[in-house]
Design a protein around this motif. Sequence first.
Motif, PDB file in Angstrom:
ATOM      1  N   MET A   1       0.834  -1.194   0.000  1.00 35.73           N
ATOM      2  CA  MET A   1       0.000   0.000   0.000  1.00 35.73           C
ATOM      3  C   MET A   1       0.873   1.249   0.000  1.00 35.73           C
ATOM      4  SD  MET A   1      -2.855   1.181   2.802  1.00 35.73           S
ATOM      5  CE  MET A   1      -3.648  -0.420   2.771  1.00 35.73           C
ATOM      6  N   LEU A   2       0.469   2.252  -0.776  1.00 35.08           N
ATOM      7  CA  LEU A   2       1.183   3.523  -0.816  1.00 35.08           C
ATOM      8  C   LEU A   2       1.058   4.220   0.536  1.00 35.08           C
ATOM      9  CD1 LEU A   2       2.612   5.826  -2.358  1.00 35.08           C
ATOM     10  CD2 LEU A   2       0.339   6.605  -3.095  1.00 35.08           C
ATOM     11  N   LYS A   3       2.200   4.621   1.116  1.00 38.51           N
ATOM     12  CA  LYS A   3       2.204   5.288   2.413  1.00 38.51           C
ATOM     13  C   LYS A   3       2.769   6.697   2.270  1.00 38.51           C
ATOM     14  CE  LYS A   3       2.783   1.004   5.057  1.00 38.51           C
ATOM     15  NZ  LYS A   3       3.569   0.298   6.085  1.00 38.51           N
ATOM     16  N   ILE A   4       2.056   7.676   2.818  1.00 42.80           N
ATOM     17  CA  ILE A   4       2.474   9.073   2.740  1.00 42.80           C
ATOM     18  C   ILE A   4       2.445   9.671   4.141  1.00 42.80           C
ATOM     19  CG2 ILE A   4       1.881  11.364   1.852  1.00 42.80           C
ATOM     20  CD1 ILE A   4       0.784  10.022  -0.638  1.00 42.80           C
ATOM     21  N   GLY A   5       3.528  10.354   4.520  1.00 40.69           N
ATOM     22  CA  GLY A   5       3.613  10.982   5.829  1.00 40.69           C
ATOM     23  C   GLY A   5       3.220  12.449   5.759  1.00 40.69           C
ATOM     24  N   ILE A   6       2.428  12.905   6.701  1.00 40.27           N
ATOM     25  CA  ILE A   6       2.018  14.312   6.769  1.00 40.27           C
ATOM     26  C   ILE A   6       2.954  15.039   7.718  1.00 40.27           C
ATOM     27  CG2 ILE A   6       0.154  15.893   7.371  1.00 40.27           C
ATOM     28  CD1 ILE A   6      -1.830  13.663   6.740  1.00 40.27           C
ATOM     29  N   VAL A   7       3.620  16.074   7.212  1.00 40.13           N
ATOM     30  CA  VAL A   7       4.586  16.823   8.016  1.00 40.13           C
ATOM     31  C   VAL A   7       4.316  18.319   7.897  1.00 40.13           C
ATOM     32  CG1 VAL A   7       6.363  15.038   7.728  1.00 40.13           C
ATOM     33  CG2 VAL A   7       6.296  16.981   6.151  1.00 40.13           C
ATOM     34  N   GLY A   8       4.989  19.095   8.743  1.00 38.53           N
ATOM     35  CA  GLY A   8       4.859  20.545   8.698  1.00 38.53           C
ATOM     36  C   GLY A   8       5.180  21.139  10.049  1.00 38.53           C
ATOM     37  N   LEU A   9       5.145  22.451  10.134  1.00 34.23           N
ATOM     38  CA  LEU A   9       5.378  23.150  11.389  1.00 34.23           C
ATOM     39  C   LEU A   9       4.110  23.083  12.246  1.00 34.23           C
ATOM     40  CD1 LEU A   9       7.232  26.285   9.952  1.00 34.23           C
ATOM     41  CD2 LEU A   9       8.241  24.209  10.920  1.00 34.23           C
ATOM     42  N   SER A  10       4.174  23.630  13.440  1.00 40.16           N
ATOM     43  CA  SER A  10       2.996  23.674  14.305  1.00 40.16           C
ATOM     44  C   SER A  10       1.984  24.693  13.777  1.00 40.16           C
ATOM     45  CB  SER A  10       3.403  24.047  15.733  1.00 40.16           C
ATOM     46  OG  SER A  10       4.263  23.061  16.283  1.00 40.16           O
ATOM     47  N   GLN A  11       0.727  24.453  14.059  1.00 42.63           N
ATOM     48  CA  GLN A  11      -0.365  25.385  13.735  1.00 42.63           C
ATOM     49  C   GLN A  11      -0.525  25.640  12.234  1.00 42.63           C
ATOM     50  OE1 GLN A  11      -2.224  26.063  16.178  1.00 42.63           O
ATOM     51  NE2 GLN A  11      -0.954  25.876  17.996  1.00 42.63           N
ATOM     52  N   VAL A  12      -0.245  24.642  11.423  1.00 39.81           N
ATOM     53  CA  VAL A  12      -0.391  24.835   9.974  1.00 39.81           C
ATOM     54  C   VAL A  12      -1.574  24.050   9.402  1.00 39.81           C
ATOM     55  CG1 VAL A  12       2.061  25.312   9.634  1.00 39.81           C
ATOM     56  CG2 VAL A  12       1.228  22.954   9.399  1.00 39.81           C
ATOM     57  N   GLY A  13      -2.122  23.096  10.185  1.00 39.40           N
ATOM     58  CA  GLY A  13      -3.286  22.346   9.726  1.00 39.40           C
ATOM     59  C   GLY A  13      -3.010  20.903   9.364  1.00 39.40           C
ATOM     60  N   LYS A  14      -1.952  20.309   9.929  1.00 40.68           N
ATOM     61  CA  LYS A  14      -1.623  18.911   9.601  1.00 40.68           C
ATOM     62  C   LYS A  14      -2.728  17.957  10.032  1.00 40.68           C
ATOM     63  CE  LYS A  14       2.199  18.402  11.867  1.00 40.68           C
ATOM     64  NZ  LYS A  14       2.062  19.639  12.670  1.00 40.68           N
ATOM     65  N   THR A  15      -3.143  18.079  11.298  1.00 43.09           N
ATOM     66  CA  THR A  15      -4.169  17.168  11.805  1.00 43.09           C
ATOM     67  C   THR A  15      -5.508  17.429  11.128  1.00 43.09           C
ATOM     68  OG1 THR A  15      -3.030  16.961  13.917  1.00 43.09           O
ATOM     69  CG2 THR A  15      -5.355  16.368  13.883  1.00 43.09           C
ATOM     70  N   THR A  16      -5.767  18.681  10.795  1.00 39.65           N
ATOM     71  CA  THR A  16      -6.987  18.997  10.039  1.00 39.65           C
ATOM     72  C   THR A  16      -6.976  18.260   8.707  1.00 39.65           C
ATOM     73  OG1 THR A  16      -7.210  21.186  11.049  1.00 39.65           O
ATOM     74  CG2 THR A  16      -8.328  20.842   8.945  1.00 39.65           C
ATOM     75  N   LEU A  17      -5.839  18.286   8.034  1.00 45.93           N
ATOM     76  CA  LEU A  17      -5.730  17.583   6.752  1.00 45.93           C
ATOM     77  C   LEU A  17      -5.937  16.080   6.951  1.00 45.93           C
ATOM     78  CD1 LEU A  17      -5.052  17.383   3.743  1.00 45.93           C
ATOM     79  CD2 LEU A  17      -2.622  17.282   4.379  1.00 45.93           C
ATOM     80  N   PHE A  18      -5.325  15.531   7.987  1.00 46.96           N
ATOM     81  CA  PHE A  18      -5.476  14.097   8.252  1.00 46.96           C
ATOM     82  C   PHE A  18      -6.943  13.739   8.465  1.00 46.96           C
ATOM     83  CE2 PHE A  18      -5.769  10.573  11.301  1.00 46.96           C
ATOM     84  CZ  PHE A  18      -5.059   9.590  10.618  1.00 46.96           C
ATOM     85  N   ARG A  19      -7.654  14.546   9.233  1.00 48.43           N
ATOM     86  CA  ARG A  19      -9.053  14.264   9.505  1.00 48.43           C
ATOM     87  C   ARG A  19      -9.910  14.432   8.255  1.00 48.43           C
ATOM     88  NH1 ARG A  19     -10.341  13.807  14.807  1.00 48.43           N
ATOM     89  NH2 ARG A  19     -12.498  14.427  14.455  1.00 48.43           N
ATOM     90  N   ILE A  20      -9.532  15.374   7.397  1.00 43.93           N
ATOM     91  CA  ILE A  20     -10.248  15.549   6.131  1.00 43.93           C
ATOM     92  C   ILE A  20     -10.076  14.312   5.259  1.00 43.93           C
ATOM     93  CG2 ILE A  20     -10.215  16.818   3.935  1.00 43.93           C
ATOM     94  CD1 ILE A  20      -9.442  19.329   5.621  1.00 43.93           C
TER      95      ILE A  20
END
Length: 359
Positions: A1-20
């Motif tokens: 399965m294709l695996k992609i990691g979500i990264v970024g600085l704090s307060q940029v919306g990483k977890t929001t993107l994950f939940r979307i």
Amino acid sequence: MLKIGIVGLSQVGKTTLFRILTRAHGDLAPGRPETHVGVVHVPDPRLGRLIEMYKPKKNVYASVEYADTPGSVIDLARTGSQAQTLRETAALAHVVRAFEDDAIPAPGGSLNPRRDIESVELEFILSDLAQIEKRLERLEKDVKKQKNPALEREQEVLITCKATLEKQVPLREAGLTIEEERTIRGFTFLSLKPVLYVLNLGEKDAARAEAAEEFAREAGLKQRPHTAVAAICGKVEAELAELPDSEAAEFLASYGLRESAVERLIGASYMLLGLISFFTVGEDECRAWTIRSGSTALEAAGEIHSDIQRGFIRAEVVKYEDLIAAGGLAEARSRAQLRLEGKDYVVKDGEVVHFRHSG
């Protein structure tokens, strides 16, 4: 399965993107209590149409696994905490803040996507450089003890990589050959991974999400090798993720959008990684398979099962459009639209393939 990691600085919306992406269906990674993982079906209306045609007992969409690591990726890169999760991924989705919100302080005290990208890139470079320096110290001793061509080759490639990183250039821009990349594959360097920059726009810019590259140019972001750009409006897409499918299209249209964030991001990820889909169909199962563009029929057969690859005889291939127009494989065959291809045939995106094999 294709695996992609979500990264970024704090307060940029990483977890929001994950939940979307996962519609909040993510789960904690086993053994890594702070990492959330979620599996997302790859939207593909072609498979949906094939399912309608065959009404199979089982249907299987291609899937992407996303991993959301907590906090700022800079802290992660410096401490090594949860870094293994990212090293196991095929690519990184780097969420970059491009929205103003007085209630949520921006990284660095001001909105600057270009600076934020460079900050994260530098941390990946430093992380990889530390890993290389440590390995080179060991290699220097080992090479002196014994003449080993494999170790000497590894040392040579790592010295080249070290020189690249010391210029603050990520390894994905080092121009490594396929053989050189194979030599260092086990290190899973972070700066070698392809990156999809995900611009998180404000609500006033939501309609521009489908013009991500134009927005990126205006923000001063230059196109770099093995990177791509996509855009979302986290606020809008989070609302969309809560709606039933029957209302989603109308909600998107109200913002001038044709596709959801899931469709845009997965589409951009496939293009970045050079991936395509082919289909297998039948009354038992209709399924989408993910392969690299340029894969042969023999390689595609191996994606399904090694036994099919070993016993490969021929591939029966028909274009998706031709199969839909014909209404089935039998009629496509009678129209001479079903072709017999050998093991070296290069499978095209969207083709429906049936493999003849022994065993």
